[in-house]
Design an enzyme around this catalytic site. Structure first.
Site, PDB file in Angstrom:
ATOM      1  CG  HIS A  66    -125.325  76.592  58.380  1.00  0.00           C
ATOM      2  ND1 HIS A  66    -124.187  76.614  57.851  1.00  0.00           N
ATOM      3  CD2 HIS A  66    -126.136  75.708  58.130  1.00  0.00           C
ATOM      4  CE1 HIS A  66    -123.947  76.335  57.560  1.00  0.00           C
ATOM      5  NE2 HIS A  66    -124.704  74.754  57.419  1.00  0.00           N
TER       6      HIS A  66
ATOM      7  NE  ARG B 171    -125.502  67.152  58.777  1.00  0.00           N
ATOM      8  CZ  ARG B 171    -126.599  68.172  59.682  1.00  0.00           C
ATOM      9  NH1 ARG B 171    -128.305  67.577  59.984  1.00  0.00           N
ATOM     10  NH2 ARG B 171    -126.043  68.561  60.202  1.00  0.00           N
TER      11      ARG B 171
ATOM     12  CB  CYS C 276    -127.464  75.339  47.028  1.00  0.00           C
ATOM     13  SG  CYS C 276    -129.025  73.799  47.749  1.00  0.00           S
TER      14      CYS C 276
ATOM     15  CB  ALA D 193    -127.916  71.675  51.349  1.00  0.00           C
TER      16      ALA D 193
END
Ligand code: CFM
Length: 545
Positions: free
Chosen positions: A196, A98, A64, A67
């Site tokens: 981002h 991650r 999403c 995220a």
């Protein structure tokens, strides 16, 4: 089992596979999915559908917007407390899975191992969560005294209308440290890619350019889009240091917000993951005149090329000599391992479906081993990541894209910060054929007849495996165990399983050895698919009165 196809005369035409996949879909869905699959021809300009909504009901591998913003871009930065404003579930999977590493100096703070959440409850949804958010910010400040706090919105925050920006401004005034918010609600975009972009905007607005620090090196650079998964950034840092290249800031592997504040003092921006960070590169060029180049440190040959490209940019005899010596020394080490591993894995088949850049970058490593990439795709990339930046002017801006703010950036008004010297350098080098602000994308590098798929889903994954019978499948944890039950090893290219680093020269050696370990074994052939003999689990339900 179907007989393995003969690949000696190139890759097979995957038309029957596409037909087989689409046959299962309702007509409208089939029409949409068809546009997300391209039988590659590197000689042609082909268009792929990308960065559009996943069709409801399809099991996508995407993440999403939250995220992409909190986890991907800001997550690896150690000196900022990242508070998630939302239910605790949003923090569960965001907590260190991650494998982004960091190396704080002695005595320096590191907030990465913590998960900060406002732990929203039903009553906050009903009556609003701003009071709770303020309390959380105060509590984090009192306990940790960070230099900055980031506030990340999750889905319910947008739905109930909490103003994270107003709260951040108020708390910034009260506590006297840098506090800023992100409108990165999970639903805000079609994937993490929107996150981002939102992260880039806020990092640029609230961090970059806040500290006009004096120069600290002769060749100052920033590395954009390297997140230090499994220690990847450490490999690059070591080589830069040896070459005498000063890394001002990395966005955002092994980074601090402190270094981002003077990132505008760099002479060059290098973009590794184009998808997640090209926005900051573009904005820094518009505001400060700092040019950017695309680099790739995955794969020994690509790492060597990227290092040489940096040396070429600075055009300094001493730097060039150092870079050449490093490349020569390291390549000799790499070659010895590569030649030992290659005969054991050559001709094997790989496919990879990862995020928005690795499905491309890792093809170099496979190529070095003579492993064929039969199919690849991204979860959330845009057309430019597939087809190259030349298509950017033709990308249709839809309502989902318009939902994400596009910052208007203008040239800095401070003449001391505008890098006229770099603007001139860029023009000079461009005239000699040096490529700036350029990315050719994944498809031109892929072989003819390889199958490129955007936002691949579970059903398509199964069909791909049946058709190609790959020797290794590269993806993430969501796919891992299903793929392994087909008797195909899966290499996670998000968190590298327990492996890495895979960048630069030592990284290439690590990857070669990993491929030998995974591919030069018969063990996977012994795995029996649980659904082979009993392909269907039939359930029934009765309601007893
Ligand atoms: Fe860039 Fe990344 Fe990737 Fe990415 Fe990601 Fe990632 Fe990725 Mo997972 S920033 S696009 S959003 S290289 S977390 S470190 S591995 S999907 S291919």
């Amino acid at each position: 089992m179907v007989k393995k196809k003969d690949y000696t005369n190139g890759l097979p035409d995957p038309t029957p596979l596409i037909e087989d996949i689409l046959a299962k879909y309702p007509r409208k869905v089939a029409k949409k999915r068809d546009k997300a699959m391209v039988i590659n021809d590197p000689e042609k300009d082909q268009e792929i559908q990308a960065n559009v909504r996943t069709i409801p009901g399809i099991i996508t591998q995407r993440g999403c917007t939250y995220a992409g913003c909190k986890g991907v871009v800001l997550g690896p930065t150690r000196d900022i407390v990242n508070i998630v404003h939302g239910p605790i579930g949003c923090s569960f999977y965001a907590w260190l899975t991650r494998r982004n590493q960091t190396a704080p100096a002695e005595g320096e703070g590191n907030f990465i191992p913590y998960a900060f959440s406002t732990d929203m409850q039903d009553e906050n949804i009903v009556f609003g969560g701003e009071v709770k958010l303020k309390e959380a910010i105060r509590e984090a400040f009192e306990l940790f005294h960070p230099r900055a706090i980031g506030v990340f919105s999750t889905c319910p925050v947008g739905l109930i209308g909490d103003d994270v920006h107003a709260v951040s401004r108020e708390m910034k005034a009260e506590l006297g440290i840098n506090i800023f918010g992100f409108s990165c609600e999970g639903y805000r975009g079609v994937s993490q890619s929107a996150g981002h972009h939102i992260a880039n905007n806020q990092v640029f607005s609230h961090l970059v350019g806040k500290n006009d620090k004096e120069r600290i090196g002769k060749f100052q650079v920033n590395l954009l889009g390297e997140y230090n998964i499994g220690g990847d950034a450490f490999e690059i840092e070591r080589l830069f240091e040896e070459a005498g290249i000063t890394l001002i800031s990395t966005f955002s592997g092994n980074s601090t917000t402190e270094s981002m504040e003077y990132a505008h003092t760099a002479d060059l921006n290098m973009v590794m993951c184009h998808r997640s960070i090209n926005y900051i590169a573009e904005m820094m060029e518009e505001k400060y005149g700092i040019p950017w180049i695309k680099v790739n440190f995955v794969g020994a040959t690509s790492a060597a090329k990227s290092l040489k490209k940096i040396a070429e940019y600075f055009d300094d005899a001493e730097l060039t000599a150092k870079v050449d010596a490093i490349v020569e020394r390291e390549m000799a080490k790499v070659e010895a391992v590569r030649l030992a591993v290659k005969p054991k894995v050559e001709g094997k088949l790989a496919m990879m479906f990862v995020g928005g850049s690795r499905a491309h970058h890792y093809q170099d490593l496979f190529e070095e081993l003579g492993i064929r990439v039969v199919s690849a795709g991204y979860e959330f990339a845009h057309r430019d990541d597939y087809e190259g930046r030349k298509v950017i002017p033709n990308i249709k801006i839809d309502a989902d894209t318009r939902n994400i703010e596009e910052l208007t950036v203008t040239k800095t008004e401070n003449p001391a910060l505008w890098r006229e010297d770099l603007v001139a350098k860029k023009a000079d080098l461009e005239a000699k054929g040096y490529a700036f602000a350029d990315y050719e994308g994944m498809m031109p590098q892929m072989k003819k007849n390889s199958l490129v798929i955007d936002d691949v889903n579970h059903w398509e994954t199964e069909k791909l495996i049946e058709f190609y019978q790959p020797d290794v499948f590269c993806a993430g944890i969501k796919e891992k165990y299903v793929v392994q039950k087909f008797g195909v090893p899966l290499k996670q290219l998000h968190n590298y399983d327990a492996g890495g680093p895979y960048t630069c020269f030592d990284g290439a050696v690590n990857f070669y050895k990993e491929m030998q370990r995974m591919l030069d074994t018969k063990i996977w052939k012994l795995v029996d698919t649980p659904w082979k003999n009993e392909p269907e689990i039939v359930g029934s339900m009765t309601i007893e009165a």
